[in-house]
Design a protein around this motif. Structure first.
Motif, PDB file in Angstrom:
ATOM      1  N   THR A  71     -40.008  15.903  45.288  1.00 49.02           N
ATOM      2  CA  THR A  71     -38.982  16.103  44.206  1.00 49.02           C
ATOM      3  C   THR A  71     -39.113  17.052  43.064  1.00 49.02           C
ATOM      4  N   ASN A  72     -40.353  17.635  42.865  1.00 44.87           N
ATOM      5  CA  ASN A  72     -40.674  18.551  42.258  1.00 44.87           C
ATOM      6  C   ASN A  72     -40.398  19.968  42.610  1.00 44.87           C
ATOM      7  N   PRO A  73     -39.300  20.466  42.211  1.00 45.24           N
ATOM      8  CA  PRO A  73     -38.953  21.941  42.865  1.00 45.24           C
ATOM      9  C   PRO A  73     -39.895  22.993  42.665  1.00 45.24           C
ATOM     10  N   TYR A  74     -40.827  22.877  41.500  1.00 44.25           N
ATOM     11  CA  TYR A  74     -41.644  23.785  41.206  1.00 44.25           C
ATOM     12  C   TYR A  74     -42.901  23.758  42.120  1.00 44.25           C
ATOM     13  N   THR A  94     -41.887  36.857  49.384  1.00 44.28           N
ATOM     14  CA  THR A  94     -42.766  35.787  48.789  1.00 44.28           C
ATOM     15  C   THR A  94     -41.956  35.345  47.717  1.00 44.28           C
ATOM     16  N   ILE A  95     -41.618  36.247  46.791  1.00 50.00           N
ATOM     17  CA  ILE A  95     -40.750  36.184  45.631  1.00 50.00           C
ATOM     18  C   ILE A  95     -39.424  35.376  45.971  1.00 50.00           C
ATOM     19  N   LEU A  96     -38.712  36.336  46.902  1.00 52.30           N
ATOM     20  CA  LEU A  96     -37.465  35.837  47.065  1.00 52.30           C
ATOM     21  C   LEU A  96     -37.110  34.458  47.889  1.00 52.30           C
ATOM     22  N   ILE A  97     -38.155  34.192  48.898  1.00 53.64           N
ATOM     23  CA  ILE A  97     -38.013  32.867  49.510  1.00 53.64           C
ATOM     24  C   ILE A  97     -38.594  31.798  48.689  1.00 53.64           C
ATOM     25  N   GLY A  98     -39.683  32.282  47.893  1.00 51.63           N
ATOM     26  CA  GLY A  98     -40.205  31.051  46.879  1.00 51.63           C
ATOM     27  C   GLY A  98     -39.115  30.853  46.016  1.00 51.63           C
ATOM     28  N   MET A  99     -38.201  31.636  45.545  1.00 52.36           N
ATOM     29  CA  MET A  99     -37.363  31.453  44.544  1.00 52.36           C
ATOM     30  C   MET A  99     -36.004  30.891  44.896  1.00 52.36           C
ATOM     31  N   ALA A 100     -35.705  31.095  46.089  1.00 58.77           N
ATOM     32  CA  ALA A 100     -34.638  30.478  47.050  1.00 58.77           C
ATOM     33  C   ALA A 100     -34.986  28.791  47.207  1.00 58.77           C
ATOM     34  N   VAL A 101     -36.174  28.745  47.669  1.00 57.10           N
ATOM     35  CA  VAL A 101     -36.484  27.499  47.890  1.00 57.10           C
ATOM     36  C   VAL A 101     -36.469  26.462  46.754  1.00 57.10           C
ATOM     37  N   PHE A 102     -37.095  27.116  45.749  1.00 59.32           N
ATOM     38  CA  PHE A 102     -37.066  26.587  44.221  1.00 59.32           C
ATOM     39  C   PHE A 102     -35.771  26.243  43.830  1.00 59.32           C
ATOM     40  N   PHE A 103     -34.865  27.161  43.834  1.00 60.63           N
ATOM     41  CA  PHE A 103     -33.503  26.827  43.350  1.00 60.63           C
ATOM     42  C   PHE A 103     -32.801  25.639  44.343  1.00 60.63           C
ATOM     43  N   ALA A 104     -32.894  25.941  45.789  1.00 62.92           N
ATOM     44  CA  ALA A 104     -32.368  24.994  46.487  1.00 62.92           C
ATOM     45  C   ALA A 104     -32.934  23.655  46.295  1.00 62.92           C
ATOM     46  N   THR A 105     -34.305  23.624  46.449  1.00 58.90           N
ATOM     47  CA  THR A 105     -34.718  21.978  46.121  1.00 58.90           C
ATOM     48  C   THR A 105     -34.276  21.443  44.613  1.00 58.90           C
ATOM     49  N   ARG A 106     -34.069  22.362  43.509  1.00 54.48           N
ATOM     50  CA  ARG A 106     -33.562  21.905  42.337  1.00 54.48           C
ATOM     51  C   ARG A 106     -32.069  21.540  42.452  1.00 54.48           C
ATOM     52  N   ILE A 108     -30.809  20.490  45.336  1.00 54.41           N
ATOM     53  CA  ILE A 108     -30.706  19.035  45.978  1.00 54.41           C
ATOM     54  C   ILE A 108     -31.336  17.863  45.368  1.00 54.41           C
ATOM     55  N   VAL A 109     -32.225  18.018  44.730  1.00 57.44           N
ATOM     56  CA  VAL A 109     -32.863  17.022  43.827  1.00 57.44           C
ATOM     57  C   VAL A 109     -32.099  16.625  42.546  1.00 57.44           C
ATOM     58  N   GLY A 110     -31.346  17.555  42.171  1.00 59.84           N
ATOM     59  CA  GLY A 110     -30.538  17.367  41.068  1.00 59.84           C
ATOM     60  C   GLY A 110     -31.336  17.497  39.698  1.00 59.84           C
ATOM     61  N   ALA A 111     -32.191  18.318  39.730  1.00 57.54           N
ATOM     62  CA  ALA A 111     -33.049  18.520  38.447  1.00 57.54           C
ATOM     63  C   ALA A 111     -32.468  19.413  37.484  1.00 57.54           C
TER      64      ALA A 111
END
Length: 111
Positions: A71-74, A94-106, A108-111
């Motif tokens: 649940t920690n998007p970071y 690395t940057i684009l996929i990492g940022m996309a996953v960060f924002f998607a997780t954020r 989904i989790v609702g943070a």
């Protein structure tokens, strides 16, 4: 703060910065470190980057303590970015996929 004060402050900071760094540049060619020190200095950038990234990743909100879960998007974004970096060894994916996953997780989790 007036414009003159801001200009004086910036100028003063530039002079202090110059006074601190100038002797290093002046005497850099005359000083030779032992090979073990030169080798150790090669690890400084990695150590500094790690010291910045790990606390920001594991403790995104200092009031809540360590957050090692999914649940920690970071943390999720950093782990995915590390895997992408290891797999392809290219900066932009690395940057684009990492940022996309960060924002998607954020999202989904609702943070």
């Amino acid at each position: 703060m007036s414009a003159i004060e801001i200009v004086l402050m910036i100028g003063g900071m530039a002079l202090i910065n110059l006074a601190i760094r100038w002797p290093v540049y002046l005497f850099a060619d005359h000083v030779r470190f032992p090979p073990i020190v030169e080798r150790a200095l090669g690890f400084v950038p990695v150590a500094v980057l790690t010291a910045i990234i790990v606390p920001a990743t594991l403790y995104p909100d200092a009031d809540q303590g360590i957050q090692p879960g999914y649940t920690n998007p970071y943390l999720v974004g950093a782990v995915v970015a590390a895997v992408v970096s290891w797999k392809w060894k290219k900066l932009m994916p690395t940057i684009l996929i990492g940022m996309a996953v960060f924002f998607a997780t954020r999202w989904i989790v609702g943070a």
